[in-house]
Design an enzyme around this catalytic site. Structure first.
Site, PDB file in Angstrom:
ATOM      1  CG  ASP A 104      -1.800   1.133   1.260  1.00 37.48           C
ATOM      2  OD1 ASP A 104      -2.794   1.030   0.327  1.00 37.48           O
ATOM      3  OD2 ASP A 104      -1.738   1.739   2.046  1.00 37.48           O
ATOM      4  CD  GLU A 147      -2.012   2.526  -3.785  1.00 39.35           C
ATOM      5  OE1 GLU A 147      -3.086   3.217  -3.699  1.00 39.35           O
ATOM      6  OE2 GLU A 147      -1.437   2.664  -2.446  1.00 39.35           O
TER       7      GLU A 147
HETATM    8  C1  NOJ Z   1      -4.345   3.116  -0.696  1.00 42.34           C
HETATM    9  C2  NOJ Z   1      -5.533   2.060  -0.615  1.00 42.34           C
HETATM   10  O1  NOJ Z   1      -5.782   1.121  -1.699  1.00 42.34           O
HETATM   11  C3  NOJ Z   1      -6.654   2.613  -0.002  1.00 42.34           C
HETATM   12  O2  NOJ Z   1      -7.990   1.853  -0.148  1.00 42.34           O
HETATM   13  C4  NOJ Z   1      -6.357   3.285   1.503  1.00 42.34           C
HETATM   14  O3  NOJ Z   1      -7.327   4.096   1.681  1.00 42.34           O
HETATM   15  C5  NOJ Z   1      -5.020   4.318   1.249  1.00 42.34           C
HETATM   16  N1  NOJ Z   1      -3.896   3.268   0.417  1.00 42.34           N
HETATM   17  C6  NOJ Z   1      -4.565   4.313   2.604  1.00 42.34           C
HETATM   18  O4  NOJ Z   1      -4.030   3.036   3.074  1.00 42.34           O
END
Ligand code: NOJ
Length: 538
Positions: free
Chosen positions: A205, A269
């Site tokens: 993440d 991500e």
């Molecule tokens: C990216 C995640 O995919 C999202 O759902 C989340 O709110 C944020 N990062 C914070 O962790």
């Protein structure tokens, strides 16, 4: 198939599938999907042709951000199941040739995590340095101009200690301080714990966000046309994220991943706007093996825009590195809505292209039935972040329950339980109905994944763009030739080179060229075809 038999780079040419657990299948009738529900769905995923699943957060959490606010990195959220359920899931997936990736949240914890509870207890506390604290600005306000994911200041004042703490998301998600070596040691141990348990890897993440500027310099104003990846509420996150020091973390994690056989997978991500930066997260083949490509996700649904991003991505990635193609996830509008306006023909075209690009495909649950966004009335909204962010699209819309069948609960939950988010058009579009219909999008998607596995499995196919009329994207990937008409007028290609394997217009009935539009090379509106390349020189 033995889950570990396919070779060390099993994700090359593979299909991953993102399961947003709370919306997948509810086994205990509380209205929330859970791990036993994921286990119950494994046969379906094996039938579909999936090689691995990425589970949305599984760790204990107060759920202000549905698990992206972790309070224990070594546990399982009781609402989703138990550690025994997770172990069972990994084992049963393995029996079906599928691997399991978890979601790792290293940018921030929950404010309920014992580290933060202790950290905020006093300025001199043992875990204080795990988080980013700063004194107020001269006027008593926040230390700088950084903004959180809601568009408000990324700083919250802590009365007890008289300092601000940083949170790039909600104030219940304090950012970790990656300048603190003890934080590295904690995460190294977390990685080892899960890898030793048989977890095949992590989706990481906010992978671009870990380190923050040590001097806490203001983020500059965004320039150029506003877009979700170039503008963070009018700012460019030059100092509040995207710092070069994060690369060292990924080199360390990659070394840990490589101590396992097969190596554990790190899928970032990487929410970045330019492809050179994206490529930098692969390092010299010693950082992340896979990186989510947001410039592709946010490209227009045209032959020119998508083929352009693909060409630039392939040119940017270091040799041998594997691209990732995905078009939906739990934070953005689903592609059948965003790209295709709900039109099923376009959604099939998108699936055809996604499944025939070289590298790793990541489907989001429901993509295979062209599931669209669902309108969520205000009283039913569950997402704190997007509800609080002015002008942002509601993320709940793309997180609604999987439509398994046409029954009142969509087959998602049992008895009279109320699903945690409303169902969409499950009476018209659902897995059971599409499975029974040979011409459905689900069956088409399954055919695509079977072809993809047979042609690309274990490798990154060679890709060459081919000449085509305007609005048509034609390319060769491995031994396949793909032609995709991104337009509402027919297009002519000339004679197709080899046997027709699949067409969006009709699922294949064999590899003999009998299906689809025939060999004359006419593509209908929003039609795509896959043929086998003829022998060289023909
Ligand atoms: C990216 C995640 O995919 C999202 O759902 C989340 O709110 C944020 N990062 C914070 O962790």
């Amino acid at each position: 198939m033995d889950a570990h038999a396919a070779g060390p780079r099993w994700w090359h040419g593979a299909t991953l599938y993102q399961i947003y657990i709370r919306s997948w299948l509810d086994s205990d009738g509380d209205g929330y999907g859970d791990l036993p529900g994921v286990i119950a769905g494994l046969d379906y995923l094996a039938w579909l042709g999936v090689d691995g699943v990425w589970l949305s957060p599984t760790m204990p959490s107060p759920d202000h951000d549905w698990g992206y606010d972790v309070s224990d990195y070594l546990g399982v959220h009781p609402q989703l199941g138990t550690m025994a359920d997770l172990d069972r899931l990994v084992a049963r997936a393995g029996q079906r040739g599928m691997r399991v990736l978890l979601d790792l949240v290293p940018n921030h914890t929950s404010s309920a995590h014992p580290w933060f509870v202790e950290a905020r207890s006093a300025r001199g506390s043992a875990h204080r340095s795990y988080y980013v604290w700063a004194d107020p600005a001269a006027d008593g306000g926040p230390p700088n101009n950084w903004l959180s994911a809601t568009g408000a200041s990324a700083w919250t004042f802590d009365d007890a200690s008289g300092q601000y703490y940083l949170h790039n998301f909600l104030d219940s998600q304090p950012d970790l301080n990656w300048w603190e070596p003890a934080v590295h040691a904690e995460f190294d141990a977390i990685l080892r714990f899960w890898f030793d348990r048989g977890i095949a890897g992590f989706r990481i993440d906010v992978a671009h966000g870990l380190y923050k500027d040590a001097a806490l310099r203001d983020d500059p104003s965004a320039t150029g046309p506003p877009s979700r990846i170039t503008s963070h509420f009018g700012l460019t996150q030059a100092y509040s994220a995207n710092r070069p020091e994060s690369h060292g973390v990924y080199r360390d994690w990659r070394a840990i991943a490589e101590t396992h056989a097969p190596p554990r997978l790190l899928l970032g991500e990487t929410w970045v706007a330019d492809l050179a930066t994206l490529a930098s997260y692969h390092g010299h083949g010693d950082e992340l093996q896979l990186t989510f490509n947001f410039p592709f996700i946010f490209a227009d649904f045209t032959a020119e825009a998508l083929s352009g991003v693909v060409a630039r991505t392939l040119a940017a990635l270091p040799a041998g590195e594997c691209p990732v193609w995905t078009a939906s996830n739990h934070d953005i509008s689903r592609f059948p809505t965003r790209w295709c306006g709900g039109d099923e023909a376009r959604a099939r075209l998108a699936l055809l292209v996604l499944a025939t690009l070289p590298g790793t495909l990541v489907l989001y649950y429901g993509d295979e039935v062209a599931m669209t966004d669902v309108d969520i009335p205000p009283a039913a909204r569950r997402d704190e972040i997007s509800t609080a962010a002015p002008g942002r699209r509601l993320r709940d819309r793309s997180r609604t329950p999987m439509p398994w069948d046409a029954s009142p609960s969509g087959g998602f939950t049992t008895g009279d339980a109320r699903p945690w988010l409303p169902l969409g058009d499950h009476a018209e579009r659902n897995v059971a109905g599409e499975r029974a219909d040979r011409s459905s999008t689900l069956r088409f998607c399954r055919d695509l994944l079977a072809l993809r596995r047979a042609e690309f499995g274990g490798a990154i196919a060679a890709y060459t763009q081919l000449p085509g009329p305007p609005g048509v994207w034609a390319y060769r990937a491995g031994d396949l030739v793909v032609a995709a008409n991104f337009g509402s007028e027919p297009a002519w290609l000339g004679e197709l080179a080899g046997p027709l394997l699949l067409s969006t217009a009709r699922a294949a009935e064999g590899a003999d060229g009998a299906a689809g539009p025939g060999r004359a090379g006419r593509l209908g509106p929003w039609e795509g075809v896959i043929t086998r390349a003829g022998p060289p020189g023909r």
